[in-house]
Design a protein around this motif. Structure first.
Motif, mmCIF file in Angstrom:
data_model
loop_
_atom_site.group_PDB
_atom_site.id
_atom_site.type_symbol
_atom_site.label_atom_id
_atom_site.label_comp_id
_atom_site.label_asym_id
_atom_site.label_seq_id
_atom_site.Cartn_x
_atom_site.Cartn_y
_atom_site.Cartn_z
ATOM 1 N N HIS A 152 0.930 -1.157 0.064
ATOM 2 C CA HIS A 152 0.060 0.093 0.033
ATOM 3 C C HIS A 152 0.528 1.260 0.030
ATOM 4 O O HIS A 152 2.189 1.147 0.333
ATOM 5 N N SER A 153 0.204 2.434 -0.278
ATOM 6 C CA SER A 153 0.861 3.753 -0.247
ATOM 7 C C SER A 153 -0.017 4.720 0.251
ATOM 8 O O SER A 153 -1.127 4.632 0.105
ATOM 9 N N TRP A 154 0.283 5.651 0.930
ATOM 10 C CA TRP A 154 -0.469 6.553 1.549
ATOM 11 C C TRP A 154 0.319 7.903 1.986
ATOM 12 O O TRP A 154 1.530 8.043 1.874
ATOM 13 N N PRO A 155 -0.272 9.071 2.225
ATOM 14 C CA PRO A 155 0.436 10.208 2.518
ATOM 15 C C PRO A 155 0.389 10.381 4.001
ATOM 16 O O PRO A 155 -0.279 9.917 4.956
ATOM 17 N N GLU A 156 1.355 11.263 4.422
ATOM 18 C CA GLU A 156 1.536 11.691 5.748
ATOM 19 C C GLU A 156 1.877 13.156 5.845
ATOM 20 O O GLU A 156 2.412 13.872 4.814
ATOM 21 N N VAL A 157 1.066 13.805 6.838
ATOM 22 C CA VAL A 157 1.000 15.347 6.832
ATOM 23 C C VAL A 157 1.813 15.629 7.854
ATOM 24 O O VAL A 157 1.396 15.151 9.049
ATOM 25 N N TYR A 158 2.917 16.782 7.998
ATOM 26 C CA TYR A 158 3.402 17.045 9.295
ATOM 27 C C TYR A 158 2.707 17.984 9.907
ATOM 28 O O TYR A 158 2.222 19.210 9.670
ATOM 29 N N PHE A 159 2.588 17.792 11.213
ATOM 30 C CA PHE A 159 1.783 18.741 12.352
ATOM 31 C C PHE A 159 2.826 19.168 13.418
ATOM 32 O O PHE A 159 3.609 18.388 13.884
ATOM 33 N N ALA A 160 2.878 20.646 13.432
ATOM 34 C CA ALA A 160 3.825 21.143 14.449
ATOM 35 C C ALA A 160 3.658 20.809 15.723
ATOM 36 O O ALA A 160 2.508 20.669 16.157
ATOM 37 N N GLY A 161 4.978 20.196 16.351
ATOM 38 C CA GLY A 161 4.822 19.551 17.858
ATOM 39 C C GLY A 161 4.073 18.430 18.164
ATOM 40 O O GLY A 161 4.201 17.657 19.019
ATOM 41 N N VAL A 162 3.919 17.833 16.852
ATOM 42 C CA VAL A 162 3.352 16.310 16.959
ATOM 43 C C VAL A 162 4.302 15.582 16.063
ATOM 44 O O VAL A 162 4.475 14.529 16.490
ATOM 45 N N GLY A 163 4.125 15.804 14.863
ATOM 46 C CA GLY A 163 5.125 14.964 14.169
ATOM 47 C C GLY A 163 4.155 14.598 12.636
ATOM 48 O O GLY A 163 3.291 15.112 12.311
ATOM 49 N N TRP A 164 4.854 13.509 12.178
ATOM 50 C CA TRP A 164 3.981 12.922 11.046
ATOM 51 C C TRP A 164 2.636 12.124 11.193
ATOM 52 O O TRP A 164 2.993 11.287 12.162
ATOM 53 N N ILE A 165 1.547 12.528 10.673
ATOM 54 C CA ILE A 165 0.474 11.753 11.034
ATOM 55 C C ILE A 165 -0.109 11.376 9.488
ATOM 56 O O ILE A 165 -0.190 11.970 8.393
ATOM 57 N N GLU A 166 -0.626 10.122 9.567
ATOM 58 C CA GLU A 166 -1.130 9.391 8.277
ATOM 59 C C GLU A 166 -2.429 9.777 8.117
ATOM 60 O O GLU A 166 -3.427 10.292 8.758
ATOM 61 N N PHE A 167 -2.786 9.737 6.728
ATOM 62 C CA PHE A 167 -4.235 10.007 6.287
ATOM 63 C C PHE A 167 -4.443 9.113 5.155
ATOM 64 O O PHE A 167 -3.579 8.330 4.662
ATOM 65 N N GLU A 168 -5.736 8.839 5.029
ATOM 66 C CA GLU A 168 -6.076 7.764 4.043
ATOM 67 C C GLU A 168 -7.104 8.207 3.093
ATOM 68 O O GLU A 168 -8.296 8.153 3.090
ATOM 69 N N PRO A 169 -6.513 8.622 1.741
ATOM 70 C CA PRO A 169 -7.528 9.197 0.766
ATOM 71 C C PRO A 169 -8.166 7.867 -0.208
ATOM 72 O O PRO A 169 -8.808 8.133 -0.874
ATOM 73 N N THR A 170 -7.327 6.809 -0.019
ATOM 74 C CA THR A 170 -7.750 5.588 -0.836
ATOM 75 C C THR A 170 -9.066 5.058 -0.466
ATOM 76 O O THR A 170 -9.196 4.660 0.656
ATOM 77 N N PRO A 171 -10.279 5.251 -1.352
ATOM 78 C CA PRO A 171 -11.476 4.957 -0.805
ATOM 79 C C PRO A 171 -11.670 3.318 -0.531
ATOM 80 O O PRO A 171 -12.584 3.088 0.255
ATOM 81 N N ALA A 172 -10.789 2.379 -1.026
ATOM 82 C CA ALA A 172 -10.740 1.087 -0.690
ATOM 83 C C ALA A 172 -10.461 0.768 0.877
ATOM 84 O O ALA A 172 -10.424 -0.225 1.157
ATOM 85 N N ARG A 173 -9.816 1.931 1.581
ATOM 86 C CA ARG A 173 -9.406 1.407 2.711
ATOM 87 C C ARG A 173 -10.125 2.490 3.652
ATOM 88 O O ARG A 173 -10.553 3.420 3.557
ATOM 89 N N SER A 174 -10.122 1.815 4.966
ATOM 90 C CA SER A 174 -10.897 2.486 6.092
ATOM 91 C C SER A 174 -10.187 3.820 6.580
ATOM 92 O O SER A 174 -8.677 3.685 6.410
ATOM 93 N N PRO A 175 -10.651 4.888 6.582
ATOM 94 C CA PRO A 175 -9.974 6.469 6.821
ATOM 95 C C PRO A 175 -9.393 6.288 8.518
ATOM 96 O O PRO A 175 -9.881 5.447 9.122
#
Length: 278
Positions: free
Chosen positions: A174-197
């Motif tokens: 699988h492949s997915w994106p991560e977004v960086y949040f200040a003071g937290v770090g990298w957080i995963e998101f799931e834009p692919t509709p075949a996977r649960s968000p």
């Protein structure tokens, strides 16, 4: 080396690759069996909304950049999707929700030559598999001012309750994106509709207390190999000495006087007969 979340410790020596001192993107080792300890995001939506937009300079430089020839309508779409989102988290959610409305399929034609793939996916194709969705979200997120990166690996697979483990196979690639949040770090998101968000709306989950992972806690694979080699060597040496002992028996008998040689052979025959219950 495969591990959940951000790798923090392994029970044996590994080779790591970093973009920066705090930016690990790969690890390798020479064995197939290992134990790893990871840091898994444990945050709520409220924490992510409060993170702000003050990003470290290395994060800004690497993970907000886009090609100079990025299509104008892709950049415009990113701004339109996030115009009313008040926080970085809400901007990331808006992009995720937009992409999850597309269709999932593995049956696709090859992208046109000399065409930006993200532009083609967003405005013409509007269907695809994880690589399309993850790449599109990284581009849209960066265009919306969110540091983002593409991650390639495996989903969590199927849970095997009988052995309390997850079984991950090649089908879970699988492949997915991560977004960086200040003071937290990298957080995963799931834009692919075949996977649960990923759901960050609830409260923070309690964390189990575990001891730090150190090499002494688990048998090292190289140590196990060395012990096995030593045991095998000892066995082979024992067999060799036994063979030499029996091979030299006729020579020892020939050195004895005739009467002593006859008695030794007779005693040997009695011993064999006793073992055979004769």
């Amino acid at each position: 080396l495969y591990a959940a979340g951000s790798l923090s410790a392994v029970d044996q020596d590994v080779r790591v690759a970093r973009r920066a001192s705090d930016d690990l993107f790969g690890a390798m080792l020479d064995t197939l069996t290992y134990r790893a300890q990871s840091l898994v995001p444990n945050v709520s939506a409220a924490t992510l909304r409060a993170s702000g937009s003050l990003y470290p300079e290395p994060i800004r430089d690497r993970y907000l950049s886009l090609p100079d020839d990025a299509p104008t309508r892709v950049l415009s779409l990113a701004r339109d999707l996030t115009a009313t989102a008040p926080t970085p988290y809400d901007r990331a959610r808006a992009i995720t929700n937009y992409l999850r409305a597309f269709s999932y399929t593995l049956d696709l034609p090859a992208p046109p030559r000399n065409r930006d793939v993200v532009d083609y996916f967003l405005f013409d194709l509007q269907k695809g598999y994880c690589d399309y969705y993850a790449t599109a979200m990284v581009v849209l997120a960066r265009a919306a001012g969110l540091p983002a990166r593409l991650v390639v690996g495996y989903a969590s697979g199927a849970y095997d309750a009988a052995h309390a483990r997850y079984v991950v196979t090649a089908a879970d690639a699988h492949s997915w994106p991560e977004v960086y949040f200040a003071g937290v770090g990298w957080i995963e998101f799931e834009p692919t509709p075949a996977r649960s968000p990923f759901d960050y709306a609830g409260d923070v989950r309690p964390q189990p207390t575990t001891a730090p992972l150190t090499p002494s806690m688990f048998p090292r694979a190289d140590l196990i190999r060395r012990i096995a080699v030593l045991l095998l060597g000892a066995l082979m040496l024992g067999l060799l000495l036994s063979g030499l002992w029996f091979a030299s028996e006729p020579l020892r008998l020939r050195r004895l006087p005739a009467v002593a040689r006859a008695r030794a052979i007779y005693a040997r025959l009695l011993a064999h007969a006793s073992r055979l219950d004769v």
